[in-house]
Design a protein around this motif. Structure first.
Motif, PDB file in Angstrom:
ATOM      1  N   THR A   1       0.827  -1.208   0.000  1.00 48.63           N
ATOM      2  CA  THR A   1       0.000   0.000   0.000  1.00 48.63           C
ATOM      3  C   THR A   1       0.858   1.254   0.000  1.00 48.63           C
ATOM      4  OG1 THR A   1      -1.606  -1.242   1.316  1.00 48.63           O
ATOM      5  CG2 THR A   1      -1.989   1.104   1.089  1.00 48.63           C
ATOM      6  N   ALA A   2       2.003   1.195   0.675  1.00 49.80           N
ATOM      7  CA  ALA A   2       2.904   2.349   0.686  1.00 49.80           C
ATOM      8  C   ALA A   2       3.404   2.670  -0.718  1.00 49.80           C
ATOM      9  CB  ALA A   2       4.082   2.082   1.618  1.00 49.80           C
ATOM     10  N   MET A   3       3.727   1.640  -1.500  1.00 44.07           N
ATOM     11  CA  MET A   3       4.193   1.873  -2.865  1.00 44.07           C
ATOM     12  C   MET A   3       3.074   2.364  -3.775  1.00 44.07           C
ATOM     13  SD  MET A   3       7.376   1.573  -3.076  1.00 44.07           S
ATOM     14  CE  MET A   3       7.555   1.562  -4.853  1.00 44.07           C
ATOM     15  N   LEU A   4       1.832   2.100  -3.395  1.00 43.92           N
ATOM     16  CA  LEU A   4       0.707   2.647  -4.150  1.00 43.92           C
ATOM     17  C   LEU A   4       0.490   4.124  -3.832  1.00 43.92           C
ATOM     18  CD1 LEU A   4      -1.943  -0.210  -3.851  1.00 43.92           C
ATOM     19  CD2 LEU A   4      -1.102   0.744  -5.999  1.00 43.92           C
ATOM     20  N   ILE A   5       0.532   4.463  -2.556  1.00 47.65           N
ATOM     21  CA  ILE A   5       0.094   5.781  -2.110  1.00 47.65           C
ATOM     22  C   ILE A   5       1.209   6.820  -2.114  1.00 47.65           C
ATOM     23  CG2 ILE A   5      -0.857   7.061  -0.154  1.00 47.65           C
ATOM     24  CD1 ILE A   5      -2.347   4.513   0.612  1.00 47.65           C
TER      25      ILE A   5
END
Length: 274
Positions: A195-199
């Motif tokens: 999720t961190a790499m998405l956001i």
């Protein structure tokens, strides 16, 4: 082909591949405020790992099925007594906990939990690269093919319906793309950091971009740069690769947060001057 024998080069290629898909997809996650949705889908990956190992099927297939099932169930949820963020939070942690418990019941199977939780990008093989880049191309192609419909449904579902675009269908497209990204990215950054790499790259790109398309491209570039910088830092400082990539992305976000207001002021002053 000699370069592919270098584990650092393979790791960089894997990180760039994930970033090319996560950047544009992350923009829609940011625009639609789907962070919890992405988190719940990513956490379901570990449950998929346990189910795949128990059934003797490929881990990629198990992760894809579990992530897609959770994402589709959340997309189809009826309105009830619980707020959306509350339900998503419950599902995210429940999926992660169930996955950890299920893994503990597997007998005679050695499971690298740290690798699945935080990624093991330095152990990426040529076969993993083919899967990662194949999945990234599918995600990017799906977003490109549905870009107009996705943008219309994101900006205004009512306006999209008036234009003959089905907002529910576009949400399913995002759901499929998100599940596919989770399946190919778990090897790189792990279930807890997907999720961190998405956001984070998308949030960093938001302050510099002037159009949705430029934001998507810039988010992919920031993610790719963070992947390379994180891997280099991991090699030099002997730190975990997956978290190092996320730290590099957060550093880019902090720079963007500091420079963004000044850039906006400069653009406003330039437009007034013209």
């Amino acid at each position: 082909m000699i370069l592919l024998d270098d584990f650092l080069f393979r790791a960089a290629l894997a990180g760039i591949g994930v970033a090319c898909a996560a950047g544009p997809l992350g923009c829609f996650v940011v625009w639609r405020r789907m962070a919890y949705f992405g988190d719940a889908t990513a956490h379901a990956a570990l449950l998929g790992v346990a189910l795949a190992l128990a059934a003797g099927t490929p881990v990629l297939l198990g992760v894809l099925v579990a992530a897609l099932a959770v994402a589709m169930a959340l997309s189809a949820r009826p309105d009830g007594a619980f707020a959306a963020d509350t339900l998503l939070g419950v599902v995210a942690h429940a999926a992660l906990a169930l996955g950890l418990v299920a893994v503990s019941f597997l007998e005679g199977v050695r499971v690298d939990l740290m690798g699945y939780l935080f990624g093991d990008i330095l152990a990426v093989t040529r076969g993993d690269l083919a899967v990662i880049w194949g999945g990234a191309i599918l995600v990017a192609g799906l977003l490109a093919a549905r870009w107009r419909g996705l943008m219309s449904a994101t900006l205004s579902p009512d306006l999209a319906s008036a234009e003959g675009i089905n907002p529910a269908r576009e949400r399913i497209v995002l759901t499929i793309a998100l599940a596919l990204l989770v399946a190919v990215a778990i090897k790189v950054v792990g279930a807890l950091l997907i999720t961190a790499m998405l956001i984070v790259p998308a949030a960093a790109a938001r302050g510099f971009a002037r159009t949705p398309e430029s934001m998507a491209l810039l988010a992919a570039g920031i993610g790719a740069g963070a992947a390379v910088a994180g891997i280099a830092a991991s090699y030099r400082l002997d730190t975990p690769a997956g978290p190092s990539i996320v730290v590099a992305a957060v550093a880019a976000f902090l720079v963007a947060a500091a420079a963004g207001p000044r850039l906006t002021e400069a653009r406003t002053a330039r437009s007034r001057g013209t």
